[in-house]
Design a protein around this motif. Structure first.
Motif, short mmCIF file in Angstrom:
data_model
loop_
_atom_site.label_atom_id
_atom_site.label_comp_id
_atom_site.label_asym_id
_atom_site.label_seq_id
_atom_site.Cartn_x
_atom_site.Cartn_y
_atom_site.Cartn_z
N SER A 55 0.84 -1.19 0.00
CA SER A 55 0.00 0.00 0.00
C SER A 55 0.87 1.25 0.00
O SER A 55 1.71 1.42 0.89
CB SER A 55 -0.90 -0.01 1.24
OG SER A 55 -1.67 1.15 1.29
N LEU A 56 0.67 2.10 -0.99
CA LEU A 56 1.38 3.38 -1.03
C LEU A 56 0.62 4.32 -0.10
O LEU A 56 -0.22 5.10 -0.52
CB LEU A 56 1.42 3.93 -2.45
CG LEU A 56 2.49 3.28 -3.33
CD1 LEU A 56 1.92 2.10 -4.08
CD2 LEU A 56 3.08 4.28 -4.27
N ASN A 57 0.92 4.20 1.19
CA ASN A 57 0.14 4.91 2.20
C ASN A 57 0.94 5.95 2.97
O ASN A 57 0.47 6.47 3.96
CB ASN A 57 -0.48 3.90 3.17
CG ASN A 57 0.57 3.04 3.83
OD1 ASN A 57 1.77 3.23 3.64
ND2 ASN A 57 0.12 2.06 4.61
N GLN A 58 2.15 6.24 2.49
CA GLN A 58 2.95 7.25 3.16
C GLN A 58 3.07 8.47 2.25
O GLN A 58 3.23 8.33 1.04
CB GLN A 58 4.34 6.68 3.49
CG GLN A 58 4.23 5.50 4.46
CD GLN A 58 5.57 4.86 4.71
OE1 GLN A 58 6.42 5.48 5.35
NE2 GLN A 58 5.76 3.66 4.22
N THR A 59 2.97 9.64 2.84
CA THR A 59 3.02 10.88 2.07
C THR A 59 4.10 11.78 2.65
O THR A 59 4.07 12.13 3.82
CB THR A 59 1.66 11.61 2.14
OG1 THR A 59 0.63 10.70 1.74
CG2 THR A 59 1.63 12.81 1.24
N LYS A 60 5.06 12.11 1.81
CA LYS A 60 6.15 13.00 2.17
C LYS A 60 6.97 13.22 0.92
O LYS A 60 6.80 12.51 -0.07
CB LYS A 60 7.02 12.35 3.27
CG LYS A 60 7.84 13.32 4.07
CD LYS A 60 8.49 12.60 5.25
CE LYS A 60 9.34 13.57 6.03
NZ LYS A 60 9.95 12.96 7.19
N PHE A 61 7.86 14.17 0.92
CA PHE A 61 8.75 14.44 -0.22
C PHE A 61 7.95 14.80 -1.48
O PHE A 61 8.36 14.51 -2.59
CB PHE A 61 9.67 13.25 -0.52
CG PHE A 61 10.22 12.59 0.70
CD1 PHE A 61 11.20 13.24 1.45
CD2 PHE A 61 9.73 11.38 1.13
CE1 PHE A 61 11.69 12.65 2.61
CE2 PHE A 61 10.22 10.78 2.28
CZ PHE A 61 11.20 11.41 3.02
N ARG A 62 6.76 15.40 -1.28
CA ARG A 62 5.88 15.75 -2.39
C ARG A 62 5.54 14.53 -3.24
O ARG A 62 5.51 14.58 -4.46
CB ARG A 62 6.48 16.87 -3.21
CG ARG A 62 6.66 18.15 -2.38
CD ARG A 62 7.39 19.23 -3.08
NE ARG A 62 6.58 19.76 -4.18
CZ ARG A 62 7.07 20.58 -5.10
NH1 ARG A 62 8.32 20.96 -5.06
NH2 ARG A 62 6.29 21.01 -6.05
N GLY A 63 5.32 13.41 -2.54
CA GLY A 63 4.97 12.17 -3.23
C GLY A 63 4.27 11.21 -2.29
O GLY A 63 4.16 11.47 -1.08
N VAL A 64 3.77 10.13 -2.85
CA VAL A 64 3.23 9.02 -2.06
C VAL A 64 4.17 7.84 -2.29
O VAL A 64 4.68 7.64 -3.40
CB VAL A 64 1.77 8.67 -2.41
CG1 VAL A 64 0.84 9.81 -2.03
CG2 VAL A 64 1.59 8.29 -3.85
#
Length: 187
Positions: free
Chosen positions: A36-45
């Protein structure tokens, strides 16, 4: 460590467009592996996973295509990712739908996302997985074409191309890139 970056534009409006085929590959890779792409940071998921002792990071920049390199640069800096451990997946007008091509380096070929990555990384020498979207068969601007959806007659080829790309990404987790290029460029 392996970092696989899919290029695209954020938002429902762009979800199924030709320009978002890099996102489609990342989404399918995640789906097939139950990640799951569930992390948000670095202007991305993104997500961080482990496969056979190898740390695998998937990233979808949310900066819009033209600033993809800004997200990737921040991501690489934070995770201390070596350039040799990065694979960028994106759409390519010069390949027909259904055709993929792995390369170790190259220019931007007019692709603004790749142009920005080259600017941000200061080099053209990074691994790429180009996904063919073809060129318009009728007179239209390139921007309108890449921001359009796949024609019905292209959809099967593109679905196959995405599956092929996922297998290439998975192979690269365990194998040297030259071997993956030889195997998957031949198909």
């Amino acid at each position: 460590m392996k970092c696989i970056v899919g290029l695209g534009n954020p938002g429902k409006k762009y979800e199924q467009t030709r320009h978002n085929v890099g996102f489609m590959v990342i989404d399918e890779l995640a789906r097939q592996n139950q990640w799951s792409l569930n992390q948000t940071k670095f202007r991305g998921v993104y997500t961080t996973e482990h496969v056979n002792g190898e740390k695998v990071l998937l990233l979808k920049p949310q900066t819009y295509m033209n600033l993809s390199g800004e997200s990737l640069r921040a991501f690489m800096d934070y995770f201390d990712i070596e350039l040799d451990d990065v694979l960028v997946v994106y759409d390519d007008l010069d390949l027909p739908p259904g055709k993929n091509r792995l390369r170790k380096k190259g220019g931007h070929g007019g692709h603004n996302g790749i142009r920005n990555i080259i600017e941000q990384l200061g080099t053209k020498e990074f691994k790429r997985l180009r996904i063919g979207v073809g060129r318009p068969s009728v007179p239209m601007s390139v921007i309108d074409y890449v921001l359009g959806t796949f024609d019905k007659d292209q959809q099967t080829a593109v679905k196959d191309s995405i599956q092929h790309a996922v297998k290439a990404c998975e192979a690269w987790i365990d194998q040297p890139f030259n071997e993956v290029m030889n195997e998957f460029n031949a198909k």
